[in-house]
Design an enzyme around this catalytic site. Structure first.
Site, PDB file in Angstrom:
ATOM      1  N   SER A 117       3.672   5.833  -1.373  1.00  0.00           N
ATOM      2  CA  SER A 117       4.571   6.318  -0.330  1.00  0.00           C
ATOM      3  C   SER A 117       5.701   5.302  -0.068  1.00  0.00           C
ATOM      4  O   SER A 117       6.440   4.957  -0.988  1.00  0.00           O
ATOM      5  CB  SER A 117       3.757   6.640   0.934  1.00  0.00           C
ATOM      6  OG  SER A 117       4.536   7.364   1.855  1.00  0.00           O
ATOM      7  N   ASP A 172       1.808  17.914  -1.025  1.00  0.00           N
ATOM      8  CA  ASP A 172       2.186  16.822  -0.110  1.00  0.00           C
ATOM      9  C   ASP A 172       3.076  17.367   1.016  1.00  0.00           C
ATOM     10  O   ASP A 172       4.186  17.823   0.758  1.00  0.00           O
ATOM     11  CB  ASP A 172       2.936  15.738  -0.906  1.00  0.00           C
ATOM     12  CG  ASP A 172       3.138  14.461  -0.111  1.00  0.00           C
ATOM     13  OD1 ASP A 172       3.275  14.536   1.125  1.00  0.00           O
ATOM     14  OD2 ASP A 172       3.173  13.380  -0.726  1.00  0.00           O
ATOM     15  N   HIS A 206      -0.843  14.209   0.858  1.00  0.00           N
ATOM     16  CA  HIS A 206      -0.191  12.891   0.840  1.00  0.00           C
ATOM     17  C   HIS A 206      -1.262  11.811   0.725  1.00  0.00           C
ATOM     18  O   HIS A 206      -1.536  11.072   1.670  1.00  0.00           O
ATOM     19  CB  HIS A 206       0.671  12.708   2.089  1.00  0.00           C
ATOM     20  CG  HIS A 206       1.619  11.539   1.989  1.00  0.00           C
ATOM     21  ND1 HIS A 206       2.619  11.469   1.042  1.00  0.00           N
ATOM     22  CD2 HIS A 206       1.717  10.385   2.706  1.00  0.00           C
ATOM     23  CE1 HIS A 206       3.283  10.330   1.186  1.00  0.00           C
ATOM     24  NE2 HIS A 206       2.750   9.658   2.188  1.00  0.00           N
TER      25      HIS A 206
END
Length: 227
Positions: A117, A172, A206
């Site tokens: 991320s 995600d 995610h």
């Protein structure tokens, strides 16, 4: 030279002579501990894994709450304003870790940089603006910060021929997979297109999953073979 991020970082040492290093950067609000555990699960005995903690700063996206963050985030869309000074400062701090490992005898082409991320975003930006040639870059569920400054921003980069593995969950909700795909396309205009691998994982949100971690292990083993 003191390297502030290194003093606090979680380090997983090799179980034999260390001939390579993986530096892995966590996501927003996290610490290096979780990814140190993930790296331990795929570790290779001759590699040292360094998982630094981001400094705690107020994050605009989260109503200015203070949390671990590599740089400030104003939004998560390709058009969101970005913290240019913070991103560049964070990249310099990661380059300082790389320089420190090189001084300790590990050549930069035996150092692999990765992250998840926001940490993956910082890994991509750092590698593309670094003169040190790295073994490879891993970007999980991420994007390329300051994407409009490229390819010019990479003009002095030592990593135009460096393989990049990008992985993304197809479900995600935070960083949509389309944003990951746009990032992969943008990377192909900066580095040799054949060096970009973009993998997506059905049903993955995610986070990471065992299949993704096994792809990461395979990539690390290929880019950092035993010597």
């Amino acid at each position: 030279m003191s390297v502030p991020l290194l003093a606090e970082a979680v380090t997983v040492s090799g179980t034999e002579k260390e001939t390579a290093v993986v530096i892995f950067l966590h996501g927003l609000g996290d610490t290096g501990h979780g990814w140190a555990d993930s790296m331990t699960s795929i570790r290779l005995p001759y590699i040292k894994y360094i998982c630094p903690h981001a400094p705690r700063i107020p994050v605009t996206l989260n109503m200015k709450m203070t949390m671990p963050s590599w740089f400030d985030l104003m939004g998560l869309s390709p058009e969101s304003p970005e913290d240019e000074a913070g991103i560049k400062r964070a990249a310099e701090n990661i380059k300082a870790i790389i320089d420190h490992e090189v001084k300790n005898g590990i050549p930069s082409n035996r150092i692999l940089l990765g992250g998840f991320s926001q940490g993956g975003a910082l890994s991509l930006y750092t590698a593309l603006t670094s003169q040190q040639q790295l073994a490879g870059v891993v970007g999980l569920s991420c994007w390329l910060p300051l994407h409009k400054t490229f390819p010019q921003a990479a003009s002095g980069s030592g990593n135009k021929g460096t393989p990049i593995l990008q992985c993304h969950g197809e479900m995600d909700p935070m960083i949509p997979v389309q944003f990951g795909a746009m990032t992969a396309e943008k990377l192909k205009t900066i580095v040799s297109p054949g060096n970009i691998t973009f993998r997506t994982y059905p049903g993955l949100m995610h986070s990471s999953c065992p299949q993704e971690m096994s792809a990461v292990k395979e990539f690390i083993e290929k880019q950092l073979p035993r010597v």
